[in-house]
Design an enzyme around this catalytic site. Structure first.
Site, PDB file in Angstrom:
ATOM      1  N   LYS A 119      -3.918   0.173 -24.284  1.00 24.46           N
ATOM      2  CA  LYS A 119      -4.405   0.060 -25.672  1.00 24.46           C
ATOM      3  C   LYS A 119      -3.202   0.137 -26.607  1.00 24.46           C
ATOM      4  O   LYS A 119      -2.329  -0.720 -26.548  1.00 24.46           O
ATOM      5  CB  LYS A 119      -5.463   1.132 -25.934  1.00 24.46           C
ATOM      6  CG  LYS A 119      -6.704   0.975 -25.042  1.00 24.46           C
ATOM      7  CD  LYS A 119      -7.824   1.894 -25.434  1.00 24.46           C
ATOM      8  CE  LYS A 119      -9.076   1.665 -24.610  1.00 24.46           C
ATOM      9  NZ  LYS A 119      -9.125   2.461 -23.390  1.00 24.46           N
ATOM     10  N   ARG A 176      -2.999  -2.641 -17.715  1.00 21.37           N
ATOM     11  CA  ARG A 176      -4.294  -1.950 -17.632  1.00 21.37           C
ATOM     12  C   ARG A 176      -4.192  -0.857 -16.581  1.00 21.37           C
ATOM     13  O   ARG A 176      -3.990  -1.145 -15.399  1.00 21.37           O
ATOM     14  CB  ARG A 176      -5.396  -2.922 -17.242  1.00 21.37           C
ATOM     15  CG  ARG A 176      -5.714  -3.934 -18.297  1.00 21.37           C
ATOM     16  CD  ARG A 176      -7.013  -4.621 -17.982  1.00 21.37           C
ATOM     17  NE  ARG A 176      -8.113  -3.812 -18.464  1.00 21.37           N
ATOM     18  CZ  ARG A 176      -8.634  -3.930 -19.681  1.00 21.37           C
ATOM     19  NH1 ARG A 176      -8.166  -4.811 -20.528  1.00 21.37           N
ATOM     20  NH2 ARG A 176      -9.647  -3.173 -20.057  1.00 21.37           N
ATOM     21  N   THR A 223      -5.367   5.824 -21.356  1.00 18.26           N
ATOM     22  CA  THR A 223      -5.210   4.522 -20.726  1.00 18.26           C
ATOM     23  C   THR A 223      -3.853   3.995 -21.172  1.00 18.26           C
ATOM     24  O   THR A 223      -3.258   4.510 -22.122  1.00 18.26           O
ATOM     25  CB  THR A 223      -6.334   3.541 -21.135  1.00 18.26           C
ATOM     26  OG1 THR A 223      -6.448   3.530 -22.547  1.00 18.26           O
ATOM     27  CG2 THR A 223      -7.658   3.926 -20.505  1.00 18.26           C
ATOM     28  N   ASP A 252      -8.549  13.074 -24.587  1.00 19.43           N
ATOM     29  CA  ASP A 252      -8.554  11.667 -24.164  1.00 19.43           C
ATOM     30  C   ASP A 252      -8.014  10.858 -25.340  1.00 19.43           C
ATOM     31  O   ASP A 252      -8.729  10.579 -26.297  1.00 19.43           O
ATOM     32  CB  ASP A 252      -9.978  11.241 -23.799  1.00 19.43           C
ATOM     33  CG  ASP A 252     -10.048   9.770 -23.386  1.00 19.43           C
ATOM     34  OD1 ASP A 252      -9.073   9.028 -23.624  1.00 19.43           O
ATOM     35  OD2 ASP A 252     -11.095   9.365 -22.836  1.00 19.43           O
ATOM     36  N   GLU A 293      -0.495   4.887  -0.394  1.00 24.17           N
ATOM     37  CA  GLU A 293      -1.293   6.093  -0.645  1.00 24.17           C
ATOM     38  C   GLU A 293      -0.430   7.342  -0.510  1.00 24.17           C
ATOM     39  O   GLU A 293       0.389   7.445   0.413  1.00 24.17           O
ATOM     40  CB  GLU A 293      -2.465   6.167   0.337  1.00 24.17           C
ATOM     41  CG  GLU A 293      -3.596   5.269  -0.090  1.00 24.17           C
ATOM     42  CD  GLU A 293      -4.756   5.256   0.876  1.00 24.17           C
ATOM     43  OE1 GLU A 293      -4.879   6.182   1.697  1.00 24.17           O
ATOM     44  OE2 GLU A 293      -5.541   4.300   0.810  1.00 24.17           O
ATOM     45  N   TYR A 300       0.860  -1.202   0.000  1.00 25.09           N
ATOM     46  CA  TYR A 300       0.000   0.000   0.000  1.00 25.09           C
ATOM     47  C   TYR A 300       0.886   1.238   0.000  1.00 25.09           C
ATOM     48  O   TYR A 300       1.892   1.275   0.714  1.00 25.09           O
ATOM     49  CB  TYR A 300      -0.890   0.031   1.252  1.00 25.09           C
ATOM     50  CG  TYR A 300      -2.345  -0.086   0.905  1.00 25.09           C
ATOM     51  CD1 TYR A 300      -2.963   0.904   0.146  1.00 25.09           C
ATOM     52  CD2 TYR A 300      -3.098  -1.188   1.288  1.00 25.09           C
ATOM     53  CE1 TYR A 300      -4.295   0.792  -0.213  1.00 25.09           C
ATOM     54  CE2 TYR A 300      -4.430  -1.305   0.939  1.00 25.09           C
ATOM     55  CZ  TYR A 300      -5.023  -0.306   0.179  1.00 25.09           C
ATOM     56  OH  TYR A 300      -6.327  -0.412  -0.167  1.00 25.09           O
TER      57      TYR A 300
HETATM   58  N1  DSN Z   1     -13.975   0.176 -23.383  1.00 24.01           N
HETATM   59  C1  DSN Z   1     -12.953   0.896 -24.114  1.00 24.01           C
HETATM   60  C2  DSN Z   1     -13.017   0.599 -25.551  1.00 24.01           C
HETATM   61  O1  DSN Z   1     -13.254  -0.548 -25.890  1.00 24.01           O
HETATM   62  O2  DSN Z   1     -12.812   1.469 -26.375  1.00 24.01           O
HETATM   63  C3  DSN Z   1     -13.016   2.311 -23.815  1.00 24.01           C
HETATM   64  O3  DSN Z   1     -13.109   2.499 -22.452  1.00 24.01           O
END
Ligand code: DSN
Length: 437
Positions: free
Chosen positions: A220, A226, A217, A191, A47, A45
């Site tokens: 991707k 993740r 994120t 984003d 924080e 942990y």
């Molecule tokens: N769920 C993601 C996607 O598939 O694009 C976005 O959050």
């Protein structure tokens, strides 16, 4: 105790290896990232932030987090980075929490037109309930309607404009977004979750010169674990010198607790991997593959939203075969060994659960080393499956639809055409390991 889970993981690994994954938001991490995710870092942990934690024993975690921040900051040439967000949705929520008060106006792209739920979906999300959400859309050619965006921004005076996408296949023109944000004094939040890898590879306009805050994120096209990160640009910090402090506070204590330290370490590794020439080549190949796949689909008579793609993704428009066919086509493709996701299209006449589109993307197959030749073959298979299963129309009555889909799914599992494709898919995927580089 653990056998059942390990045997399920083995099953999932076999599925991922044998099938062709075309979900544009999915990818496969490098062995190094995979290794840190199951390390002892998950036990801790921590924080707070480096040097000011609420828990003792965070000396090593401090160094890991600092390294991740330094690497990401250098990669994007930005002065502020936070690597603690659990994922994209909480990260967006934290950004709004830092920049807005409840009731302030938020503008984002409509979900059905390629935006994300957290960009202010007015009815089903917290972003639409706690803020005054005004959504912009796309024109007939499926490109963002900047005239509408400007008109709405002048009328509603948003505090935040989000430039982001999950199913928008064209380049996001951050410069145009900036011009509109400047006219109304709005914060511009980019984003870039879907396109980060393309931005790094120079295959998509960078938001860094234009946005105030950037969210991405990390799993991707960035190809990390993740998670998510928030970046603030020089421009954003010039507007508010305390922006970094506000964003940090919006993550903890604002919206989160302890960071996921194994993820942080994975982000540090992914950032180093993304700084290489191989990664830039990877980003270029993602786009080449998407273009090749789109061209083959068009050649086979399959319509694409907006007529094609400029990124890693495309949305098949199934309307000419019938309304709401996305569900059955996605199921049949999965049986044939190609998994994608059903999606709404800008002119949707079905519903989010029974939409008329199919979203396809090339980040994962590119990580496996597939190139244009394989994309053409995959395009031919997809077209074959669409034509094969779209002769059966989806009933509109709820009960009839449920019965139809039950029977459709049972028949698809035994369908010889789908089985034949699946066998051929297995032969191709055997040549491409999950992570090639
Ligand atoms: N769920 C993601 C996607 O598939 O694009 C976005 O959050």
């Amino acid at each position: 105790m653990s056998e059942q889970i390990f045997s399920l993981i083995a099953k999932e690994q076999k599925r991922q290896k044998e099938l062709i994954g075309l979900i544009p938001s999915e990818n496969t991490v490098s062995p190094a990232v995979s290794r840190v995710l199951s390390s002892c870092l998950s036990n801790k942990y921590s924080e707070g932030y480096a040097g000011r934690r609420y828990y003792e024993g965070s000396q090593v975690i401090d160094q890991i987090e600092q390294l991740a921040i330094e690497r990401v900051s250098k990669l994007f040439q930005v002065p502020y980075v936070n690597v603690q967000p659990y994922s994209g949705s909480p990260a967006n929520w934290a950004i709004y929490f830092a920049l807005m008060q409840p009731g302030d106006t938020l503008m984002g792209l409509k979900l059905a037109m390629g935006g994300h739920l957290t960009h202010g979906h007015p009815t089903v999300t917290a972003s639409g309930r706690f803020y005054n959400s005004v959504q912009y859309g796309v024109k007939k050619d499926a490109r963002i309607d900047f005239a509408e965006l400007e008109r709405l921004a002048k009328k509603h005076q948003p505090k935040v404009i989000v430039a982001g996408n999950t199913a928008y296949p064209f380049e996001l023109d951050f410069k145009k977004f900036r011009q509109i944000a400047d006219q109304v004094g709005a914060w511009l939040v980019a984003d870039i979750s879907h396109i980060t890898g393309l931005v790094i590879a120079g295959e998509h306009m960078s938001p860094v010169p234009y946005a105030d805050v950037i969210m991405t994120t990390t799993h991707k096209t960035f190809r990390g674990p993740r998670g998510a990160m928030i970046l603030a640009t020089e421009r954003g910090l010039e507007r508010d010198r305390d922006l970094g402090k506000k964003l940090d506070a919006a993550i903890i204590p604002g919206t989160q607790g302890g960071p996921h330290n194994a993820t942080t370490a994975g982000i540090a590794i992914a950032a180093a991997e993304a700084s290489t020439t191989q990664f830039r080549n990877y980003g270029k190949q993602i786009r080449k593959n998407a273009t090749a796949l789109a061209q083959e689909l068009l050649k086979q008579g399959i319509d694409l939203v907006g007529g094609g793609t400029q990124t890693h993704l495309m949305v098949v428009d199934l309307t000419k075969f019938g309304i709401g066919l996305g569900t059955q086509v996605a199921f049949a493709l999965d049986v044939a060994g190609i998994y994608a996701n059903r999606n709404t299209i800008p002119t949707e006449q079905g519903s989010p659960f029974y939409p008329s589109g199919l979203r396809l993307g090339t980040p994962l197959v590119t990580s496996r080393g597939m190139k244009e030749k394989e994309m053409k073959q995959i395009g031919r298979w997809i077209a074959q499956v669409i034509k094969h299963v779209s002769v059966q129309q989806l009933p509109t009555d709820r009960k009839e639809r449920a019965a139809f889909l039950k029977q459709f799914r049972a028949a698809a599992l035994k369908d010889p055409v789908l089985k034949r494709i699946r066998k051929a898919v297995k032969q191709i995927t055997a040549k491409f390991p999950l992570f090639a580089e």
